[in-house]
Scaffold this active site. Structure first.
Site, PDB file in Angstrom:
ATOM      1  N   HIS A  97      43.300  39.836  34.479  1.00 20.09           N
ATOM      2  CA  HIS A  97      42.011  39.563  35.284  1.00 20.09           C
ATOM      3  C   HIS A  97      42.354  39.828  36.863  1.00 20.09           C
ATOM      4  O   HIS A  97      41.630  40.549  37.673  1.00 20.09           O
ATOM      5  CB  HIS A  97      41.485  38.151  35.387  1.00 20.09           C
ATOM      6  CG  HIS A  97      40.312  37.977  36.259  1.00 20.09           C
ATOM      7  ND1 HIS A  97      39.035  37.633  35.759  1.00 20.09           N
ATOM      8  CD2 HIS A  97      40.361  37.757  37.638  1.00 20.09           C
ATOM      9  CE1 HIS A  97      38.275  37.258  36.798  1.00 20.09           C
ATOM     10  NE2 HIS A  97      38.851  37.559  37.881  1.00 20.09           N
ATOM     11  N   GLU A  98      43.629  39.293  37.495  1.00 19.15           N
ATOM     12  CA  GLU A  98      43.881  39.713  38.766  1.00 19.15           C
ATOM     13  C   GLU A  98      44.385  41.143  38.909  1.00 19.15           C
ATOM     14  O   GLU A  98      43.957  41.706  40.127  1.00 19.15           O
ATOM     15  CB  GLU A  98      45.087  38.702  39.385  1.00 19.15           C
ATOM     16  CG  GLU A  98      44.664  37.188  39.248  1.00 19.15           C
ATOM     17  CD  GLU A  98      43.237  36.968  39.944  1.00 19.15           C
ATOM     18  OE1 GLU A  98      42.818  37.656  40.865  1.00 19.15           O
ATOM     19  OE2 GLU A  98      42.481  35.740  39.346  1.00 19.15           O
ATOM     20  N   CYS A 110      35.107  34.072  38.193  1.00 22.56           N
ATOM     21  CA  CYS A 110      35.793  34.791  39.337  1.00 22.56           C
ATOM     22  C   CYS A 110      35.423  34.111  40.645  1.00 22.56           C
ATOM     23  O   CYS A 110      34.325  33.975  40.835  1.00 22.56           O
ATOM     24  CB  CYS A 110      35.513  36.181  39.280  1.00 22.56           C
ATOM     25  SG  CYS A 110      36.487  37.242  40.485  1.00 22.56           S
ATOM     26  N   LEU A 111      36.277  33.844  41.597  1.00 17.77           N
ATOM     27  CA  LEU A 111      35.700  33.684  42.995  1.00 17.77           C
ATOM     28  C   LEU A 111      35.024  34.312  43.770  1.00 17.77           C
ATOM     29  O   LEU A 111      34.482  33.947  44.659  1.00 17.77           O
ATOM     30  CB  LEU A 111      37.127  32.977  43.614  1.00 17.77           C
ATOM     31  CG  LEU A 111      37.926  32.139  43.381  1.00 17.77           C
ATOM     32  CD1 LEU A 111      39.395  31.796  43.932  1.00 17.77           C
ATOM     33  CD2 LEU A 111      37.230  30.822  43.281  1.00 17.77           C
ATOM     34  N   GLN A 118      40.577  40.609  46.920  1.00 15.86           N
ATOM     35  CA  GLN A 118      39.477  39.919  47.074  1.00 15.86           C
ATOM     36  C   GLN A 118      39.136  39.227  48.429  1.00 15.86           C
ATOM     37  O   GLN A 118      38.268  38.612  49.026  1.00 15.86           O
ATOM     38  CB  GLN A 118      39.594  38.712  46.020  1.00 15.86           C
ATOM     39  CG  GLN A 118      39.222  39.117  44.718  1.00 15.86           C
ATOM     40  CD  GLN A 118      39.694  37.893  43.625  1.00 15.86           C
ATOM     41  OE1 GLN A 118      40.569  37.712  43.277  1.00 15.86           O
ATOM     42  NE2 GLN A 118      38.483  36.903  43.292  1.00 15.86           N
ATOM     43  N   HIS A 176      41.573  43.561  39.592  1.00 13.01           N
ATOM     44  CA  HIS A 176      41.175  43.347  40.855  1.00 13.01           C
ATOM     45  C   HIS A 176      42.072  44.528  41.784  1.00 13.01           C
ATOM     46  O   HIS A 176      41.337  45.161  42.407  1.00 13.01           O
ATOM     47  CB  HIS A 176      41.239  42.094  41.636  1.00 13.01           C
ATOM     48  CG  HIS A 176      40.277  41.069  41.454  1.00 13.01           C
ATOM     49  ND1 HIS A 176      38.816  41.117  41.573  1.00 13.01           N
ATOM     50  CD2 HIS A 176      40.154  40.019  40.728  1.00 13.01           C
ATOM     51  CE1 HIS A 176      38.132  40.006  41.204  1.00 13.01           C
ATOM     52  NE2 HIS A 176      39.007  39.353  40.907  1.00 13.01           N
ATOM     53  N   GLY A 214      43.716  31.885  40.333  1.00 12.43           N
ATOM     54  CA  GLY A 214      44.155  33.061  40.686  1.00 12.43           C
ATOM     55  C   GLY A 214      43.554  33.782  41.794  1.00 12.43           C
ATOM     56  O   GLY A 214      42.024  33.405  42.022  1.00 12.43           O
TER      57      GLY A 214
END
Ligand code: NI
Length: 168
Positions: free
Chosen positions: A133-134, A91-92, A51, A137, A46
């Site tokens: 999660h997204e 997480c990226l 991000q 962000h 995701g």
């Protein structure tokens, strides 16, 4: 299509709140395509526009095994949530860090698709976790903020040191 640079924690831009998309136009579709390419390349399941330093409410997700089920959510809202589940997240924007976060087990989500039309889905399991999660962000929240102060301080100092090393 293009790979977009991913902001790395603790970058202050990860804490900006994303604005809703007024019109799903070619620029938004291009952003979603570039975000998907960036997510698959990373690789991750995701990615939120925040991000990649675009502060609009766009997220891309693909939790399928063979990476064949891209889902794009524009202006996502959670209409209902139920239950609790604890799972390990990464997480990226916080590479190499994995920890447990408690989330709602199921969520009903309304969003716009790439065609600009609203849709609703019921999500559970990894998809439900990923959506939450997204969506965090987009509100400027990174998953490590659910962890203890001590863990957050350790993670921050690890990334600041790493950053200092690579930019020196
Ligand atoms: Ni993330």
């Amino acid at each position: 299509m293009a790979l977009l640079p991913i902001l790395i924690y603790p970058d202050a831009r990860l804490h900006k709140k994303a604005a809703p998309v007024d019109c799903v136009d070619g620029a938004i579709r291009q952003l979603a395509a570039d975000m998907a390419e960036t997510m698959y390349d990373a690789p991750g399941v995701g990615l939120a526009a925040t991000q990649v330093d675009v502060h609009r409410q766009v997220i891309v997700i693909d939790v399928s095994e063979d990476k064949s089920k891209l889902q794009v959510f524009i202006n996502p809202e959670i209409l209902a949530r139920d239950g609790e589940c604890e799972g390990e997240e990464g997480c990226l924007s916080v590479p190499g860090i994995y920890d447990y976060v408690t989330r709602s087990a199921t969520v009903r989500v309304r969003a716009l698709g790439l065609d600009g039309q609203p849709f609703e889905i019921d999500a559970e399991g990894m998809l439900a976790v990923c959506i939450q999660h997204e969506m965090d962000h987009l509100q400027g929240k990174v998953f490590v903020e659910y962890l203890s102060r001590l863990k957050q301080t350790r993670i921050k100092s690890k990334f600041i040191k790493h950053h200092a090393r690579v930019t020196a």
